[in-house]
Design a protein around this motif. Structure first.
Motif, short mmCIF file in Angstrom:
data_model
loop_
_atom_site.label_atom_id
_atom_site.label_comp_id
_atom_site.label_asym_id
_atom_site.label_seq_id
_atom_site.Cartn_x
_atom_site.Cartn_y
_atom_site.Cartn_z
N ALA A 106 0.83 -1.21 0.00
CA ALA A 106 0.00 0.00 0.00
C ALA A 106 0.86 1.25 0.00
O ALA A 106 0.55 2.24 -0.68
N PHE A 107 1.96 1.24 0.76
CA PHE A 107 2.86 2.39 0.81
C PHE A 107 3.55 2.63 -0.52
O PHE A 107 3.77 3.77 -0.92
N GLU A 108 3.91 1.58 -1.20
CA GLU A 108 4.68 1.69 -2.45
C GLU A 108 3.82 2.04 -3.66
O GLU A 108 4.34 2.39 -4.71
N SER A 109 2.49 1.96 -3.50
CA SER A 109 1.61 2.23 -4.63
C SER A 109 1.71 3.69 -5.07
O SER A 109 1.71 4.60 -4.23
N ASP A 110 1.81 3.91 -6.37
CA ASP A 110 1.86 5.28 -6.90
C ASP A 110 0.52 5.99 -6.75
O ASP A 110 0.47 7.22 -6.67
N LEU A 135 1.40 3.18 11.15
CA LEU A 135 0.12 3.83 10.79
C LEU A 135 0.15 5.32 11.07
O LEU A 135 -0.54 6.10 10.41
N ASP A 136 0.95 5.73 12.05
CA ASP A 136 1.08 7.16 12.35
C ASP A 136 1.95 7.87 11.32
O ASP A 136 1.56 8.88 10.73
N GLN A 137 3.14 7.33 11.12
CA GLN A 137 4.14 7.98 10.28
C GLN A 137 4.06 7.56 8.81
O GLN A 137 4.69 8.18 7.95
N MET A 138 3.34 6.51 8.54
CA MET A 138 3.20 5.99 7.18
C MET A 138 4.57 5.65 6.57
O MET A 138 4.85 5.98 5.41
N GLU A 139 5.39 5.00 7.37
CA GLU A 139 6.70 4.56 6.88
C GLU A 139 7.23 3.43 7.76
O GLU A 139 6.77 3.24 8.89
N PHE A 140 8.20 2.69 7.23
CA PHE A 140 8.92 1.69 8.03
C PHE A 140 10.30 1.50 7.43
O PHE A 140 10.57 1.88 6.28
N TYR A 141 11.20 0.91 8.21
CA TYR A 141 12.61 0.77 7.84
C TYR A 141 12.93 -0.69 7.55
O TYR A 141 12.57 -1.58 8.32
N ILE A 142 13.61 -0.92 6.41
CA ILE A 142 14.07 -2.27 6.08
C ILE A 142 15.55 -2.35 6.48
O ILE A 142 16.41 -1.74 5.85
N TYR A 143 15.82 -3.08 7.55
CA TYR A 143 17.18 -3.11 8.12
C TYR A 143 18.18 -3.77 7.17
O TYR A 143 19.35 -3.36 7.10
N GLU A 144 17.75 -4.80 6.46
CA GLU A 144 18.67 -5.55 5.60
C GLU A 144 19.21 -4.70 4.45
O GLU A 144 20.34 -4.91 4.00
N THR A 145 18.41 -3.76 3.96
CA THR A 145 18.84 -2.93 2.83
C THR A 145 19.04 -1.47 3.22
O THR A 145 19.38 -0.65 2.38
N LYS A 146 18.79 -1.18 4.53
CA LYS A 146 18.93 0.20 5.03
C LYS A 146 18.09 1.18 4.22
O LYS A 146 18.52 2.28 3.89
N ARG A 147 16.87 0.76 3.93
CA ARG A 147 15.97 1.61 3.14
C ARG A 147 14.69 1.90 3.92
O ARG A 147 14.16 1.00 4.59
N THR A 148 14.24 3.13 3.85
CA THR A 148 12.97 3.50 4.47
C THR A 148 11.88 3.49 3.40
O THR A 148 12.02 4.13 2.36
N VAL A 149 10.84 2.73 3.67
CA VAL A 149 9.68 2.69 2.77
C VAL A 149 8.66 3.67 3.31
O VAL A 149 8.12 3.48 4.40
N LYS A 150 8.43 4.73 2.57
CA LYS A 150 7.48 5.77 2.99
C LYS A 150 6.33 5.81 2.00
O LYS A 150 6.55 5.66 0.79
N ALA A 151 5.14 5.97 2.51
CA ALA A 151 3.96 5.98 1.64
C ALA A 151 4.05 7.08 0.59
O ALA A 151 4.23 8.25 0.91
N LYS A 152 3.95 6.67 -0.67
CA LYS A 152 3.92 7.66 -1.75
C LYS A 152 2.60 8.42 -1.72
O LYS A 152 2.56 9.62 -1.98
#
Length: 271
Positions: A106-110, A135-152
């Motif tokens: 859902a976060f990655e959807s354009d 649900l508050d910040q609309m983001e989460f962190y992927i530790y393995e790739t050091k990437r933050t997934v933030k809702a587009k």
């Protein structure tokens, strides 16, 4: 002024109060928590909102074993190990083995989507609290790739609960809450006619009279739901049952009453 408004669809009749709750949750950008007895259309609401607003629906079905992490992402270490043993190309790229969960999807959807978190109370007590940040910040962190997934695009989040467990106060504070009352006879007739617009008036009236009488019986353990009434009316139409036989003979009553002891109670009390 709200830019997007949910209204009833051809397949889903919503009360004024329910439509208002959906639209307030959209305007305030908060999750909508829906409770109500089984069969009142909690899960179908999300599809109706998606249809009304012309948006994609993503469903996260919650089970007793579901963890919050499941909705974020999964790192497939087994597949990576397997590929490493057979010399597959790209095995050094960890991102190749990261699979987003429903929340991540859902976060990655354009485009903005409707995210249904269905039956949240089936999971353990910590599950709702574990989702507070996401649900508050609309983001989460992927530790393995050091990437933050933030809702587009911030998804419209609808959460259902059958009230099997109490939800944490911290979680409830972040939600707009609505309890779907069981439909009265006026609304129920409207709901049935969205499915069967040509149903005979007398058949519908007699079936609904018996249905609400069954629901009112004190000793009934499982009250029949809206969906069971709709199925029963369909069965009565297919079977060509005369309207006057519905109360006298209770044809196909097993479509509405699902427990042996309830069946005996109905046949005794409505005889």
């Amino acid at each position: 002024m709200m830019s997007e408004q949910f209204i009833s669809t051809n397949d889903y009749v919503a009360s004024e109060q329910l439509m208002a709750s959906v639209n307030v949750a959209i305007a305030l950008k908060k999750p909508l928590l829906i409770k109500g007895e089984p069969g009142t259309g909690k899960t179908m609401l999300a599809q109706a909102v998606a249809n009304s607003l012309g948006k994609k629906l993503i469903i996260w079905n919650i089970k007793s074993t579901t963890k919050a992490q499941d909705g974020l992402y999964m790192y497939d270490t087994i597949q990576r190990l397997y590929d490493g043993q057979f010399g597959e190309a790209g095995v050094d790229d960890i991102a190749h083995y990261i699979k987003l969960g429903k929340l991540g999807e859902a976060f990655e959807s354009d485009e903005q989507v409707i995210l249904l978190i269905d039956e949240i109370d089936k999971a353990d007590l910590e599950f709702p609290n574990d989702l507070l940040w996401e649900l508050d910040q609309m983001e989460f962190y992927i530790y393995e790739t050091k990437r933050t997934v933030k809702a587009k695009q911030r998804p419209i989040v609808i959460i259902t609960s059958n009230a099997e467990k109490e939800l944490p106060d911290a979680f409830l504070r972040r939600c707009i809450f609505h309890y779907i009352d069981f439909p009265d006879e006026v609304l129920m007739e409207e709901i049935v006619r969205t499915h069967y617009p040509d149903v005979e008036d007398k058949l519908l009236k007699n079936a609904m009279d018996v249905f609400y009488q069954i629901r009112s019986l004190r000793d009934i353990r499982k009250k029949p739901s809206t969906s069971e009434l709709i199925d029963w009316i369909n069965a009565l139409q297919i079977g060509g049952i005369p309207a006057e036989d519905i109360r006298a003979k209770l044809p196909f009553v097993g479509v509405v009453v699902k427990k042996d002891e309830d069946l005996e109670t109905v046949r005794t009390k409505l005889d």
